[in-house]
Design a protein around this motif. Structure first.
Motif: not given
Length: 343
Positions: A166-175
């Motif tokens: 979930g943190l990896a996908f959150a980072l992806l979306g934020l980036l």
């Protein structure tokens, strides 16, 4: 700190953030392969600096293998594994960690460079700094996840896998969102509240579905109930509900797969509805309408891929493809939400 910053937009910063997003996408792919090949517990120590080097001699390899032999996964699942077989799973986990270190360098060094040169848009500086902190936290979360499988379990705890993914996908979306902001500058108009809310809800549902998918992976729930639309010929799986509420939510194969299926149906209906609404909208531009229709189509295709993966017994290749498609779906949803906020 604001004295070091200038300008409303920076395309070099946007390109840099997109490169980092691409590397995070690579992390998702390699991480998915690591999970699907049961390789994540092959490195039993967390050495952020010295761990960057793989074993360089036979003695080093034997020492790593000896550590692996001390955990339950080896004794209960892989007893008798050869050193060559161990090397296969070791390289998957080492590659995942090495890529994580590389992502950190690719983020940190340009961040410092752009900040010194005052090329980061003022309104984005603290957001990008927050992304950097989350990226560092991801390494610690990854070890927290691995540690759950080193003493009493033969795999990592599903809920910890969910947090890590979930943190990896959150980072992806934020980036991606921040890169778009850096490229285009601050919005010049008030966002359309209706489309802004609807697209944000869709992002939230896609993200929740990704988290539920992590629970499916963490429980190896893709290897059971491999028929569709029924579950072993029934609407409700035999093991529903689990022994407790928490077991039902996170630790029982049938329930976690059922929840993943049900949200997929909700997502499909909402995406189709939004696609039709976008097509009929008098507010959205032709490009935004096309993006909305593309998003609806991507949701449907991802659902079909999920069904195929399930009915095939979750082979590694299809499992990776399903996770990669989820990443692209989130990126598309973020792009659509970002765009309609500027309508």
């Amino acid at each position: 700190m604001t004295s070091f910053l200038r300008s409303d937009r920076s395309r070099p910063v946007a390109i840099w953030l997109l490169v980092v997003a691409l590397l995070v996408l690579g992390m998702v792919i390699v991480g998915g392969a690591t999970r699907l090949t049961d390789s994540g517990l092959s490195i039993t120590e967390w050495k952020p600096v010295t761990g960057a080097l793989p074993p360089l001699s036979l003695a080093d390899w034997l020492a790593e293998f000896a550590l692996y032999k001390q955990i339950p996964q080896y004794s209960q699942l892989n007893a008798g594994m050869s050193l060559e077989e161990f090397k296969v799973i070791y390289w998957w986990e080492w590659s995942h960690r090495a890529l994580g270190r590389f992502v950190g360098v690719v983020f940190a060094l340009p961040f410092a460079w752009f900040a010194i040169r005052r090329e980061i848009p003022r309104r984005l500086f603290w957001r990008i700094g927050g992304i950097f902190v989350l990226g560092g936290l991801q390494g610690a979360v990854g070890w927290w996840m691995v540690a759950s499988g080193l003493s009493e379990r033969v795999s990592v705890a599903p809920e910890r896998l969910m947090v890590h993914l979930g943190l990896a996908f959150a980072l992806l979306g934020l980036l991606v969102w921040t890169a778009l902001d850096a490229w285009a500058g601050a919005p010049r108009s008030r966002p359309n509240d209706g489309w802004s809310r609807a697209s944000t809800v869709l992002i939230g549902l896609i993200y929740l579905q990704i988290l539920l998918g992590a629970l499916v992976a963490g429980n190896d729930a893709g290897f059971v109930y491999n028929d569709w639309p029924m579950m072993n010929g029934a609407l409700i799986p035999d093991d529903y509900p689990g022994a407790t509420l928490w077991a039902t939510v996170a630790h029982t194969q049938g329930p976690v797969q059922l929840h993943h299926r049900l949200l997929a149906y909700v997502l499909a209906l909402m995406a189709i509805g939004m696609g039709i609404a976008a097509l009929r909208s008098r507010i959205l531009s032709s490009g935004e309408k096309l993006l909305g229709l593309g998003l609806a189509g991507a949701v449907i295709l991802q659902g079909v891929l999920g069904i195929v993966t399930l009915m095939a017994g979750a082979p590694v290749g299809l499992g990776i493809a399903h996770q990669l498609a989820a990443a692209f779906l989130l990126i598309l949803a973020v792009a659509f939400a970002w765009r309609v906020r500027r309508s």
